[in-house]
Design an enzyme around this catalytic site. Structure first.
Site, PDB file in Angstrom:
ATOM      1  CB  THR A 295      82.772  41.145 -17.441  1.00 10.44           C
ATOM      2  OG1 THR A 295      81.375  41.029 -17.690  1.00 10.44           O
ATOM      3  CG2 THR A 295      83.173  42.597 -17.511  1.00 10.44           C
TER       4      THR A 295
ATOM      5  CB  THR B  49      63.844  38.384 -35.597  1.00 10.29           C
ATOM      6  OG1 THR B  49      63.271  38.294 -34.298  1.00 10.29           O
ATOM      7  CG2 THR B  49      64.074  37.018 -36.172  1.00 10.29           C
TER       8      THR B  49
END
Lengths: 406, 406
Positions: A189, A406
């Protein structure tokens, strides 16, 4: 599990490990740490499991190579950039190992390297080259700082540690992890760093880890997207002084139990802090004809967007659970399936023998309003069980991922 | 495709079909139609494909049985309740066929029956028994009323029809469909009813349909959840008067082309109207070594929650596209993959040979702000292609599914 004692300290709980984390400048936000280091005083047996995604982060490639001999002494990791799909990715990952060598003298090939963050943007080595001295100076009993520095969209620090006995010697395993998006591990994972002071051969360490992830991290899904950078590594430096574990037996079993306690705890933390999540969903499947059947059913339910959205809305829409069982690819007998929802507020049976049963919607709402919920399924076909962990699907998952870069 | 002429009329475009839809009272909101009927003047060759989910709606079981002889003359469908996981589901579905018999004299075993809506809540026959006369009276050139009556969370009516020539005879195929959640078909999709006046044997009709769905409805995913009630059926009543199609050849090819035009159009409508969706995403994969490779890659990308959320945010986060290609289970060569985003506002190459290339974020934002977007992937390994359709993941998907039952 009386023989296990939960302790603090994370990766620094075992003897002989130091850790630290700083902001070096990969992330724009100076409040966010982005550079972590874990060091063992002495070389340690080491093992790892990795993403099965064919698109692999460069650090995964370098770590695999460095761990081929079963020995490592340090872990270096940055967040803010995954160093994946970059033309010079391998070079940068190797330079990160060399930075560790420069400050500690540890052989670069004994370093585990990892990166997490955006895929496909060049990773500049400069902030790390400039920051490595500060990072090294920051080393100490600072597991939390390291755990913080590997976080991306995680909102909570993930750390666990236990103490247990082997041959009358107190031993420890600690770990830190990050989630929390692009989480649907396959044989590994996201980033999990485990430490231990147990004395164990690297072969037995690898066997324990490879077996463990099948019922811990590989049973977690946040969004069904298997990351490119999944890495779960463990270092065991032997400083606990137990007789070295080189084969199966009582000591190995004790080690595996302790390891599983830590990995399940971290698995649940990853699931509960899934991007945008408001609750942990645990799906317990019993009565499977095979272990594979139980696992696939549990994973199918935990991954269903419709089940996840219903849990967000505290809606006992069990038809969606049945639907997800039905497409799990296993030969279940629909007319034998029982489903119950459960939490600290009680339990509600919603489906028996594949058909709906009358239940109190009010109680169901109360049960599902908790922040930890169980979906318990009995397939009534045999004695095999499995558990998977996930989270609900929320507005915030969309918000976080609608404009992640962003 | 000059030989195809798009026409209006939906399922009533072919000769000899009537349709209608009314509100009979299954749904609480009286503004929403919930009961639909489509009738052919004469018995028709019929074929169907169905969900592969092991949890199957009772109507699917009854329709399969009724279509075993390749003949049908009517389609009856309700929305508001899926008649799935109900102890008396089969009985209710058969009663729905008997209602058609009562008003029209059509043999109950020549009726296609379907239901869509919530799973696991008893379906009361009474509103339908009370409404069947009105529904029968409402039959006419009313394909849109039928299309409206099969909608669940659909926001737009889905209908298409074409006219084409076989042996100089004008023939027609029409269809209506519903989406829009629990959409990840496997050998079929939600509810699609197609009609045609072509003369064709039921064997060839089944062959055409079974082949068609592989590249139309089976390449659509809204949320990765495979419905329990997927049913796609076609009736061809032969009233166009062409020489009966009983084998492959020019006429069969023309029929298949026309069919594909209608099914792709409906597929895109289903994807674009996916629950909460603001845009249609079309993923075109070329350069596959095998057709299976191209298909699995296209489906993996279209299903990725992270890709879907990025598209919602008009974020050219191509790393997530690479990630989804990497876990598609196909032996792609990462270092050969090219990715381009495209829409009516232009195109932006974002990845070449597996690595990022510089691009204008401003242009990318403009391209991705449109309501129909292409993700074009070249695997550069061979000549096989595939296209899949999906939609973005939005706040409204969560809203719609957080509390669907209330």
């Amino acid at each position: 599990m009386k023989f296990l004692r939960e302790v603090g300290g994370g990766v620094c709980a075992p003897y002989g490990f130091k850790a630290g984390g700083i902001h070096c400048g990969i992330r724009k936000n100076k409040e966010k740490k982005d550079f972590a280091l874990i060091l063992s005083e002495v070389p340690a047996a080491a093992a790892g499991v990795y993403t099965q995604n064919l698109v692999k982060g460069a650090p995964v490639v370098v770590t695999k190579k460095n761990l081929a001999n079963g020995v490592a002494q340090a872990v270096i990791c940055n967040s803010g950039n995954a160093n994946t799909c970059n033309a010079n990715g391998i070079e940068i990952a190797e330079e990160m190992c060399s930075l560790v060598n420069k400050v500690s003298g540890i052989d670069p090939s004994d370093v585990i390297v990892a990166s997490t963050g955006v895929i496909g943007q060049p990773l500049d080595i400069q902030p790390m080259a400039d920051g490595i001295e500060s990072l090294y100076s920051a080393l100490g009993d600072n597991s939390d700082a390291a755990a913080e520095a590997i976080m991306t969209t995680d909102t909570k620090l993930k750390s666990a540690a236990v103490e247990f006995d082997i041959d009358g010697k107190a031993c420890r395993i600690g770990g830190i992890a990050k989630g929390v998006g692009m989480v649907c591990p396959n044989m590994a994972t996201n980033l999990i760093f485990l430490t231990s002071d147990v004395s164990i051969s690297s072969e037995m360490l690898q066997a324990a880890l490879s077996d463990d992830v099948k019922t811990s991290f590989n049973m977690v899904s946040v969004d069904g997207d298997q990351s490119t950078n999944d890495t779960c590594c463990i270092l065991a430096n032997g400083l606990a002084g137990n007789e070295k574990i080189t084969q199966t037996g009582e000591a190995f079993t004790a080690f595996k139990k302790a390891l599983h306690f830590v990995t399940v705890k971290l698995s649940k933390m990853i699931a509960k802090d899934g991007e945008g999540a408001t609750k942990l969903i645990e799906c317990n499947v019993s009565g499977g004809k095979t272990s594979k059947m139980a696992k696939n059913v549990a994973r199918s339910v935990i991954k269903s967007s419709l089940v996840k959205a219903a849990m967000f809305g505290c809606d006992a829409n069990w038809g969606r659970v049945l639907c997800a069982i039905g497409y799990a690819g296993e030969a279940v007998d629909v007319n034998k399936i029982d489903v119950t929802f459960r939490s600290s507020k009680g339990k509600v049976a919603v489906c028996e023998n594949g058909y709906g049963v009358e239940f109190s919607e009010e109680l169901a709402k109360k049960v599902l309003s908790q922040d930890e919920i169980q979906i318990n399924i009995n397939l009534n076909l045999g004695g095999c069980k499995a558990t998977a962990w996930g989270c609900d699907l929320t507005y915030d998952y969309v918000k976080i991922n609608g404009d992640y870069r962003t």
